[in-house]
Design a protein around this motif. Structure first.
Motif, PDB file in Angstrom:
ATOM      1  N   ALA A 141       0.802  -1.233   0.000  1.00 19.28           N
ATOM      2  CA  ALA A 141       0.000   0.000   0.000  1.00 19.28           C
ATOM      3  C   ALA A 141       0.836   1.285   0.000  1.00 19.28           C
ATOM      4  O   ALA A 141       0.469   2.241  -0.698  1.00 19.28           O
ATOM      5  N   PRO A 142       1.952   1.377   0.742  1.00 14.89           N
ATOM      6  CA  PRO A 142       2.736   2.625   0.703  1.00 14.89           C
ATOM      7  C   PRO A 142       3.260   3.002  -0.678  1.00 14.89           C
ATOM      8  O   PRO A 142       3.605   4.151  -0.923  1.00 14.89           O
ATOM      9  N   PHE A 143       3.316   2.039  -1.604  1.00 13.74           N
ATOM     10  CA  PHE A 143       3.777   2.329  -2.957  1.00 13.74           C
ATOM     11  C   PHE A 143       2.616   2.688  -3.887  1.00 13.74           C
ATOM     12  O   PHE A 143       2.820   3.000  -5.045  1.00 13.74           O
ATOM     13  N   GLY A 144       1.411   2.642  -3.367  1.00 17.28           N
ATOM     14  CA  GLY A 144       0.215   2.903  -4.167  1.00 17.28           C
ATOM     15  C   GLY A 144      -0.353   1.594  -4.679  1.00 17.28           C
ATOM     16  O   GLY A 144       0.387   0.717  -5.100  1.00 17.28           O
ATOM     17  N   LEU A 145      -1.665   1.457  -4.615  1.00 21.19           N
ATOM     18  CA  LEU A 145      -2.299   0.215  -5.049  1.00 21.19           C
ATOM     19  C   LEU A 145      -2.821   0.361  -6.470  1.00 21.19           C
ATOM     20  O   LEU A 145      -4.014   0.532  -6.718  1.00 21.19           O
ATOM     21  N   ASP A 146      -1.913   0.305  -7.403  1.00 22.26           N
ATOM     22  CA  ASP A 146      -2.239   0.359  -8.823  1.00 22.26           C
ATOM     23  C   ASP A 146      -3.085  -0.858  -9.194  1.00 22.26           C
ATOM     24  O   ASP A 146      -3.031  -1.893  -8.537  1.00 22.26           O
ATOM     25  N   LYS A 147      -3.834  -0.743 -10.282  1.00 26.65           N
ATOM     26  CA  LYS A 147      -4.679  -1.838 -10.759  1.00 26.65           C
ATOM     27  C   LYS A 147      -3.850  -3.099 -11.021  1.00 26.65           C
ATOM     28  O   LYS A 147      -4.293  -4.212 -10.729  1.00 26.65           O
ATOM     29  N   VAL A 148      -2.645  -2.927 -11.538  1.00 28.69           N
ATOM     30  CA  VAL A 148      -1.780  -4.082 -11.817  1.00 28.69           C
ATOM     31  C   VAL A 148      -1.423  -4.797 -10.516  1.00 28.69           C
ATOM     32  O   VAL A 148      -1.424  -6.034 -10.456  1.00 28.69           O
ATOM     33  N   ILE A 149      -1.121  -4.034  -9.463  1.00 32.24           N
ATOM     34  CA  ILE A 149      -0.805  -4.643  -8.162  1.00 32.24           C
ATOM     35  C   ILE A 149      -2.005  -5.438  -7.650  1.00 32.24           C
ATOM     36  O   ILE A 149      -1.857  -6.562  -7.167  1.00 32.24           O
ATOM     37  N   LEU A 150      -3.207  -4.874  -7.764  1.00 33.10           N
ATOM     38  CA  LEU A 150      -4.415  -5.568  -7.313  1.00 33.10           C
ATOM     39  C   LEU A 150      -4.618  -6.879  -8.073  1.00 33.10           C
ATOM     40  O   LEU A 150      -4.919  -7.913  -7.472  1.00 33.10           O
TER      41      LEU A 150
END
Length: 196
Positions: free
Chosen positions: A51-60
């Motif tokens: 989460a601290p790196f941002g929850l981009d769609k690709v990460i999800l």
């Protein structure tokens, strides 16, 4: 790639060893709902750590697929255990497959999770590979080791009950921390992990 892989490895170690009590293990063996809960815990831990790196769609998507793959691998292991009676071997195969999947997912997420410098002190420390690797080593030297020893014990006594030896865990924790600390002090970690 290295940082994203380390975070996925840490999430795996936390969810598979620290957040999997005996009651959840029994539930997994009785019902696919228990397996689904376990896989969901894996997904939430991955998302929390990334989460601290941002929850981009690709990460999800990548972490969701990794959680579903974890479900499938655990289901296969649970299905094969009573037939083959190979508890330790299946434990090793299970963990190896999880590790290979983590390597693939880490590669896919390498562009989305990177070391931060010049930002907040928290993010600088949080995105430090040495910190994450140290946490992974602590879990492996303590709880993961104990669970592996238990699986080996089940080979000879299938009805064995998991009872972690906290004194031995503490000794391994201290020893691994000292060795890792010395490697960090003398720069061996940086040379080995990053080529100097």
């Amino acid at each position: 790639m290295f940082l994203s892989t380390l975070y996925l490895l840490l999430a795996h170690l936390v969810a598979d060893f620290l957040l999997q009590p005996e009651s959840l293990v029994r539930w997994k063996h009785k019902s696919t709902i228990g397996l689904a809960i376990h896989a969901a815990i894996h997904w939430f831990v991955m998302l929390a750590l990334l989460a601290p790196f941002g929850l981009d769609k690709v990460i999800l998507v990548v972490t969701g697929i990794l959680a579903m793959a974890h479900f499938a691998v655990d289901w296969a292991k649970i299905t094969l255990e009573p037939k083959l009676k190979l508890y330790y071997q299946l434990f090793v195969v299970d963990q190896t497959i999880h590790l290979l999947l983590i390597l693939v997912a880490g590669y896919l997420l390498s562009g989305f999770v990177s070391m931060q410098t010049g930002g907040s002190v928290f993010l600088d420390y949080y995105s430090n590979e040495a910190t994450i690797l140290g946490l992974c080593i602590v879990i492996i030297a303590t709880y993961a080791y104990e669970l592996g020893a238990y699986q080996l014990q089940r080979e000879y006594s299938p009805k064995a009950v998991f009872k972690p030896d906290f004194r031995a865990m503490l000794k391994r924790l201290i020893l691994s921390s000292v060795v890792y600390g010395l490697l960090m002090i003398f720069g061996v970690y940086q040379l080995a992990a990053f080529g100097g």
